[in-house]
Design a protein around this motif. Structure first.
Motif: not given
Length: 788
Positions: A347-348, A351-352, A354-355
């Motif tokens: 997930r991280k 998210e990374q 995606l960021r």
């Protein structure tokens, strides 16, 4: 033939059979899809058969009848242990263990036992010394157990006590409702089991008869109460094996002394090798790996907490969501802690990613907007490289544009270390990676230039850089490839396909921006050329207008300045023609003298006009001037005027004149005009001073000072204007002289000037360049330009 004498003792097992039959039917109809229901139905039916066969055995009058029903009970004996173990496994969430293969192996011993029971008269492995015991209120089978009976007993009790262990373990961990359900099942099972064990060991209060089937009714009533009171087989506990051990989250249970008392397989994999010795050890001692130091520091003594923590570095980095909950007893005393570690690395990473993707898209959007915000080609190219390097964190970048005239790629912009070295470089389209991209029109990622023969190593040699990874994208418009955008890095395998998906839209926008900038640049050049043409036309128009005005003034001046002397000559010649014989000699001589003087004056005017024409068109050579000789020649030309006006001329010594550059005949005309004006407009008699001075910048100023009445500022402003007449200030003279002086001096690269105060005389001057210290005879050429 079977005999059935009545005995009241048969009612207890018959009641048990009825109760268990009802329980089996109810569970089969209403709870058959619930885990544990099927084994319970089998248990109930087996217990019913046991109780019923036991009642019929008790009612039988002879030994064969009793043996028959005793053998029938073996069907229950072998079924109950297996069904009870299956119920325990399903109730505690270990139903995955119940495979067909395992059930088949578990059924091997029961099948053998049944076969041996029914064939016992052939081998005696089940019973020996069989007889009918009639000593009690009802007859029973007297016997000695054979060897296989003890094998069967060990096997059955092993299964039964395994089930008891599973229920007991679940009882310790279960919530209150599930704990009560488990207690009901244990009670319903343990009561007949205890009686059966006591009977087989010879410790029963009634050693002649096994009363276990009789007490099954009591157990059935207890289970029936559990069905309705605790919703047995309606609310089924999810066992720890299902919830905890199969969880993707790591679960660690700590006691009050911070010792690990339990952990699931996921937690074991998280702890690694340390998990093998973790049970019973303090958590700080188990988590001695450096990767867990941060966890111990943050959460080692926390009673309750929730947060995130990253363990490890690089590719081994794992991110966990940490939840710590206190475990308390009934008195709310702390008995331990429950630690749940959820691996949120993916997930991280998502998210990374995606960021990062959002950042890249934001940069791409801002880059496209920036490219569209300017039409300056250099700014566009700088913006392309800045955005490309920012998105990819690349070391260097360059933009190569096609030169259609030479079919070469020209480095129009570069950024990064030593970028100035390749700026302006030209490469044939057949060389290098940029040439390949330009020819094929395809994007290119080179993981390592050391293994790619297309790479032009001359750039590395010139810049001193070792560029290992290169990403090149063509700049394409409708008409084809116009250039290449390239980024490079000193590390190998630096760029991926995701980087290409970012740079290609940037390159597409950049190509459009470059074309727009080029079109704008071309339009600006055309506009500038048009403006220059318009300015040239305007200047030509102004020059033509000035020339027309000058020609008008010139014609007016010539007509005016020639008309008066010509009229005087005509008048005198008419007088001489008519009255020559009657005039006295003195009068004839005076008339002839006036005619001669006027003719000379007209000749001077004509010479000035010719000089003016010469100045406008001639090309002369600049030489060092002998100013003393030129001034002397000018005075010689004006000797008659000087004599008749009694003018006093004061000049410096011959050696005092500085040497300037000019054209002697023209400078002589300047002195003649200045001297003649000084004589005409000087005092009575005229007193004229000549002189020169050298400026610090090397120029030389020559001047003529008279003792005349002076000139007003307004008059000074009009003195050197084309064909302005001095007789506007003072009568006499003509208007060509000072205009010619100005044209001569300016043609020779100098300038004219006047200084005057009313009543204090005037000083006329001209400035020329000083002669350089050069070998004698060296001259400079001045082109004659149209006067303006």
């Amino acid at each position: 033939m079977m005999h059935w004498p009545y005995t009241p003792y048969i009612w207890l097992p018959l009641i048990s059979a009825a109760v268990t039959a009802a329980l089996g039917i109810y569970a089969g109809r209403h709870r058959r899809d619930v885990p544990g229901a099927t084994p319970f139905v089998i248990l109930a039916l087996a217990a019913m058969l046991w109780s019923l066969a036991n009642a019929l055995e008790m009612a039988g009058a002879d030994l064969p009848t009793k043996l028959f029903w005793a053998n029938v009970q073996y069907l229950s004996y072998v079924t109950l242990p297996v069904a009870w173990l299956a119920l325990a496994l399903e109730h505690t969430g270990r139903d995955k263990w119940l495979t067909r293969r395992r059930l088949a192996w578990l059924s091997v011993e029961p099948v053998i036992t049944i076969v041996l029971a029914w064939t016992n008269n052939l081998h005696g492995l089940m019973r020996r010394d069989i007889y009918l015991d009639t000593n009690g209120p009802f007859s029973v089978i007297g016997k000695t157990y054979g060897p296989w009976s003890w094998v069967h007993a060990v096997y059955s009790y092993s299964l039964l006590f395994t089930a008891v262990y599973l229920f007991a373990r679940a009882l310790l961990r279960a919530q209150p409702l599930y704990r009560r359900q488990t207690l009901v099942l244990l009670f319903g099972f343990l009561v007949p089991l205890v009686w059966n064990v006591l009977y087989n060991l010879g410790l029963s209060p009634n050693p002649r008869y096994d009363i276990a089937p009789a007490v099954i009714s009591v157990c059935g009533i207890a289970i029936a109460w559990g069905l309705f009171r605790y919703r047995l087989f309606d609310i089924v506990p999810i066992a720890r094996a299902t919830v905890i051990e199969s969880m993707d989250d790591g679960v660690i249970v700590l006691d009050a002394q911070n010792r690990i008392i339990d952990l699931n397989p996921t937690a074991q994999s998280m702890l690694g090798p340390a998990s093998s010795q973790a049970m019973g050890q303090p958590v700080q001692q188990v988590l001695t790996q450096s990767v867990w130091n941060d966890w111990v520091e943050q959460y080692g003594n926390a009673t309750a907490a929730q947060g995130e923590i990253a363990l490890g570095e690089g590719d081994a980095r794992r991110d966990y969501d940490v939840r710590i909950s206190p475990l308390t007893d009934r008195r709310e005393g702390l008995t331990g802690r429950l630690v749940i570690l959820r691996d949120i690395t993916r997930r991280k990473q998502a998210e990374q990613s995606l960021r990062q993707r959002n950042r890249e898209l934001t940069l791409l959007n801002s880059a496209i907007q920036a490219l569209n915000s300017t039409l300056d080609l250099d700014q566009v190219l700088e913006g392309i490289l800045e955005e490309a390097r920012a998105m990819l964190y690349a070391d260097t970048g360059s933009v190569w544009l096609m030169d259609p005239e030479t079919d070469e790629l020209v480095c129009r912009q570069s950024a990064g270390p030593r970028s100035e070295v390749i700026l302006g470089w030209r490469l044939p389209a057949s060389e290098g990676l940029v040439g390949w991209v330009a020819r094929t029109g395809r994007s290119l990622i080179v993981p390592d230039t050391l293994t790619d023969t297309r790479h032009f190593r001359g750039i590395d040699q010139q810049t001193g850089l070792s560029l290992r990874s290169i990403l090149s994208v063509p700049l394409v418009v409708k008409r084809g490839v116009i250039g290449v955008l390239q980024v490079a890095d000193s590390k190998a395998n630096r760029f991926q396909a995701t980087d290409l998906s970012l740079v290609e839209p940037l390159a597409a926008a950049a190509a459009t921006a470059i074309m727009n900038a080029r079109l704008y640049e071309r339009a600006q050049q055309e506009i500038a050329e048009r403006e220059r043409a318009k300015e040239a036309l305007r200047q030509q128009a102004l020059e033509l207008e000035a020339r027309n005005a000058e020609m008008d003034a010139f014609a007016h001046t010539v007509a005016h300045d020639l008309k008066n002397p010509l009229g005087l000559i005509i008048g005198y010649t008419d007088i001489l023609n008519r009255y020559y014989t009657t005039l006295q000699d003195e009068e004839r001589e005076r008339c002839l003298a006036d005619v001669a003087r006027t003719a000379h004056k007209m000749n001077n005017i004509i010479e000035e006009l010719l000089l003016l024409s010469e100045v406008r068109k001639a090309e002369v050579e600049m030489t060092s001037l002998d100013m003393a000789a030129i001034v002397a020649e000018a005075q010689q030309r004006l000797a008659f005027v000087i004599k008749t006006s009694r003018a006093e001329i004061i000049a410096p010594p011959v050696s005092a004149w500085p040497i300037a550059l000019g054209y002697g005949p023209w400078i002589e005309e300047v002195w003649v005009n200045y001297l003649s004006n000084a004589i005409k407009y000087g005092g009575q008699p005229p007193r004229i001073e000549l002189g020169a001075e050298i400026f610090p910048d090397g120029r030389v100023r020559f001047w003529v000072r008279d003792n005349g009445p002076g000139i007003t500022p307004e008059g000074q402003a009009r003195l050197f204007a084309p064909f302005t007449r001095l007789d506007q200030i003072r009568a006499g003279g003509h208007g060509l002289g000072l205009s010619i002086v100005r044209r001569i001096v300016e043609k020779l690269g100098g300038q004219v000037g006047v200084e005057s105060q009313v009543g204090c005389g005037s000083t006329f001057s001209f400035i020329l360049s000083a002669a350089p210290a050069a070998p004698a005879g060296q001259t400079d050429t001045v082109e004659a330009l149209p006067f303006d």
